[in-house]
Scaffold this motif. Structure first.
Motif, short mmCIF file in Angstrom:
data_model
loop_
_atom_site.label_atom_id
_atom_site.label_comp_id
_atom_site.label_asym_id
_atom_site.label_seq_id
_atom_site.Cartn_x
_atom_site.Cartn_y
_atom_site.Cartn_z
N GLU A 120 0.86 -1.18 0.00
CA GLU A 120 0.00 0.00 0.00
C GLU A 120 0.90 1.23 0.00
O GLU A 120 1.95 1.24 0.66
N VAL A 121 0.47 2.26 -0.72
CA VAL A 121 1.22 3.51 -0.76
C VAL A 121 0.27 4.65 -0.47
O VAL A 121 -0.81 4.73 -1.06
N ILE A 122 0.65 5.51 0.46
CA ILE A 122 -0.18 6.64 0.86
C ILE A 122 0.54 7.94 0.52
O ILE A 122 1.71 8.12 0.88
N ASP A 123 -0.17 8.81 -0.16
CA ASP A 123 0.34 10.13 -0.52
C ASP A 123 0.09 11.07 0.66
O ASP A 123 -1.05 11.30 1.04
N TYR A 124 1.14 11.62 1.24
CA TYR A 124 0.97 12.51 2.40
C TYR A 124 0.88 13.98 2.02
O TYR A 124 0.71 14.85 2.88
N THR A 125 0.96 14.30 0.74
CA THR A 125 0.97 15.69 0.29
C THR A 125 -0.34 16.39 0.63
O THR A 125 -1.42 15.89 0.31
N ASN A 126 -0.23 17.54 1.26
CA ASN A 126 -1.37 18.42 1.58
C ASN A 126 -2.46 17.74 2.41
O ASN A 126 -3.64 18.03 2.23
N LYS A 127 -2.08 16.84 3.30
CA LYS A 127 -3.06 16.17 4.16
C LYS A 127 -2.74 16.48 5.62
O LYS A 127 -1.57 16.55 6.01
N ASP A 128 -3.79 16.62 6.40
CA ASP A 128 -3.56 16.82 7.83
C ASP A 128 -3.40 15.46 8.52
O ASP A 128 -3.60 14.41 7.92
N VAL A 129 -3.04 15.50 9.79
CA VAL A 129 -2.76 14.28 10.54
C VAL A 129 -3.98 13.37 10.60
O VAL A 129 -3.87 12.14 10.43
N ALA A 130 -5.16 13.93 10.80
CA ALA A 130 -6.38 13.11 10.90
C ALA A 130 -6.63 12.34 9.60
O ALA A 130 -6.99 11.16 9.63
N ALA A 131 -6.42 12.99 8.48
CA ALA A 131 -6.62 12.33 7.18
C ALA A 131 -5.60 11.21 6.99
O ALA A 131 -5.94 10.13 6.48
N LEU A 132 -4.36 11.45 7.38
CA LEU A 132 -3.33 10.41 7.26
C LEU A 132 -3.62 9.22 8.16
O LEU A 132 -3.48 8.07 7.74
N ILE A 133 -4.05 9.49 9.37
CA ILE A 133 -4.39 8.39 10.29
C ILE A 133 -5.51 7.55 9.71
O ILE A 133 -5.47 6.31 9.76
N LYS A 134 -6.50 8.19 9.12
CA LYS A 134 -7.63 7.47 8.51
C LYS A 134 -7.13 6.56 7.38
O LYS A 134 -7.51 5.40 7.29
N GLU A 135 -6.26 7.08 6.53
CA GLU A 135 -5.73 6.29 5.41
C GLU A 135 -4.85 5.14 5.90
O GLU A 135 -4.89 4.04 5.35
N ILE A 136 -4.07 5.39 6.93
CA ILE A 136 -3.22 4.32 7.49
C ILE A 136 -4.10 3.21 8.07
O ILE A 136 -3.83 2.02 7.87
N ARG A 137 -5.14 3.58 8.77
CA ARG A 137 -6.05 2.57 9.34
C ARG A 137 -6.75 1.77 8.25
O ARG A 137 -7.03 0.59 8.43
N GLN A 138 -7.05 2.41 7.12
CA GLN A 138 -7.67 1.67 6.01
C GLN A 138 -6.66 0.72 5.37
O GLN A 138 -7.02 -0.39 4.98
N ALA A 139 -5.42 1.15 5.28
CA ALA A 139 -4.38 0.31 4.66
C ALA A 139 -3.98 -0.86 5.56
O ALA A 139 -3.60 -1.91 5.07
#
Length: 97
Positions: A75-94
């Motif tokens: 899985e690859v997550i793009d961290y560009t222009n995202k806040d911490v809450a959005a990144l945590i959500k994507e990490i939990r989905q991955a």
């Protein structure tokens, strides 16, 4: 060749190997999350983690998404222009476990 010291046989390789295998000691089936997964160390960490049977999740910028996929990350997550809450959500989905 002197250039070998800048890659897998040099500091990046030693850091990836020691940091992942000696400090983290990942077990098959575990998730390994790597920030800067396309850097000199991160790209090697992902490959070593895959060899150890782990699921790999990498964080990188928009311009390096394909490079991260080419390195073999599950899985690859793009961290560009995202806040911490959005990144945590994507990490939990991955990696829901």
């Amino acid at each position: 060749r002197h250039s070998w010291y800048f890659g897998a046989l040099g500091m990046p390789g030693a850091t990836a190997y020691y940091g992942l295998l000696e400090i983290c000691d990942p077990q098959p089936g575990e998730v390994v999350l790597v920030s800067s997964c396309t850097g000199a160390v991160g790209s090697l960490v992902g490959q070593i983690a895959k060899i150890k049977g782990c699921k790999t999740v990498g964080l990188t910028s928009t311009s390096k998404l394909q490079l991260a996929r080419d390195c073999g990350y599950d899985e690859v997550i793009d961290y560009t222009n995202k806040d911490v809450a959005a990144l945590i959500k994507e990490i939990r989905q991955a990696a829901p476990q």
